[in-house]
Scaffold this active site. Structure first.
Site, PDB file in Angstrom:
ATOM      1  N   LYS A  83       0.803  -1.234   0.000  1.00 33.22           N
ATOM      2  CA  LYS A  83       0.000   0.000   0.000  1.00 33.22           C
ATOM      3  C   LYS A  83       0.835   1.283   0.000  1.00 33.22           C
ATOM      4  O   LYS A  83       0.441   2.278  -0.597  1.00 33.22           O
ATOM      5  CB  LYS A  83      -0.984   0.004   1.175  1.00 33.22           C
ATOM      6  N   ASP A 120     -10.393   2.595   1.916  1.00 28.95           N
ATOM      7  CA  ASP A 120     -10.660   1.839   3.152  1.00 28.95           C
ATOM      8  C   ASP A 120     -11.476   2.656   4.166  1.00 28.95           C
ATOM      9  O   ASP A 120     -12.479   2.179   4.697  1.00 28.95           O
ATOM     10  CB  ASP A 120      -9.348   1.403   3.811  1.00 28.95           C
TER      11      ASP A 120
END
Ligand code: ATR
Length: 291
Positions: A83, A120
């Site tokens: 990420k 997210d």
């Protein structure tokens, strides 16, 4: 044991020579539910496309992304441990990704540039709202944990006007988070249970309580909670974590982690496949069937 999602839920998949392509880059990636979810949506909407798992070692990450671009992919999801690397690689970051310091969704633009998003935190807030538990305006939230998940959830809550506090076993890590997200309050790990009465929302962003995690029995005391406290867990295996079981015992409203997983996927699907997919009971059952 992973099962194929129930084919009764959707018609067969269409993959022609013109199929739109996306996937998920991770190492390892075999645990990911994203292929089951995205391919279910592709079948449900009759979209000509496919979404595949892409096991890629950290040292191969950039080469893999460039290769996918060269092969005509529309983009990809990015999971552990890529990420931060995805954040560095993107040519353009959406505000969500800048705030989260990480990217979980890459969109390959037609001009060759790569856009990075972090969905997210937004997915978490969307799942609260879908569960009929909207974040109280100017309410207070306490997050357990100070890792990447905590950062994206904290940023998304702050963006909606929520006053966010963080507590973490290693306090220095919580303080580093406060340094990049101004307004974030740090609460000592030893003090959070006693101070719970001040909050409207408690969110576990750690892997405590997760099957196979560092402490699957994690069941803190919620004795000091106000009656209106909403207790959320981003862990989704098991469905009812010990923390959520404790909350239910106190008559508190709860939210499990699967909704966040489903909602974070919507934005990427829309970008790559041109359709805003629904998250409903059938979507949840399809993903649940893979556990
Ligand atoms: P992610 O980026 O996915 O959130 P992470 O960065 O590894 O994952 O963060 C894991 C979180 O779980 C951290 O907040 C970690 O606390 P530390 O910073 O003190 O390591 C927390 N965590 C993991 N195991 C824990 C344990 N046994 N007790 C308390 N907290 C724990």
């Amino acid at each position: 044991m992973m099962k194929t999602p129930d084919s009764a839920f959707a018609p067969p998949q269409i993959i022609t020579g013109k199929a739109r392509l996306a996937g998920v880059l991770g190492w390892p990636v075999s645990h990911s539910r994203s292929p089951a979810l995205h391919n279910y949506w592709l079948r449900r909407y009759g979209i000509d496309g496919a979404y595949v798992p892409l096991p890629v070692r950290p040292e191969q990450f950039e080469a893999a992304v460039r290769g996918l671009q060269a092969a005509g992919f529309r983009g990809a999801n990015v999971t552990i441990p890529h990420k931060e690397a995805a954040c560095a690689l993107a040519d353009r970051l959406d505000p969500s990704a800048q705030r989260a310091g990480a990217v979980n969704t890459l969109v390959f633009e037609e001009d060759g540039r790569i856009r990075g998003l972090s969905t997210d935190g937004g997915g978490f807030v969307a799942s609260l709202e879908a569960g009929g538990l909207p974040v109280p305006a100017s309410g207070r939230a306490l997050l357990l944990g100070a890792g990447g998940a905590a950062r994206s959830v904290a940023a998304a809550l702050q963006d909606r006007g929520v006053q966010v506090s963080v507590t973490n076993r290693t306090q220095a890590r919580a303080e580093s988070l406060a340094a990049v997200l101004p307004g974030l309050e740090v609460v000592p790990w030893e003090a959070w249970e006693a101070g719970l009465g001040a909050y409207d929302l408690l969110v576990n962003t750690t892997s405590l309580g997760m099957e196979g995690g560092p402490d699957p029995m994690f069941r803190p005391s919620l004795k000091a909670a106000s009656r209106a406290l909403v207790v959320a867990d981003i862990v989704y295996v098991p469905r009812l974590t010990p923390l959520l079981a404790e909350a239910e015992q106190h008559g508190l409203k709860t939210l499990g982690g699967l909704g966040m997983l489903l909602h974070q996927a919507r934005l990427g699907f829309r970008e790559w496949f041109g359709q805003d997919p629904v998250v409903d009971a059938e979507t949840e059952a399809t993903v649940r069937a893979t556990f």
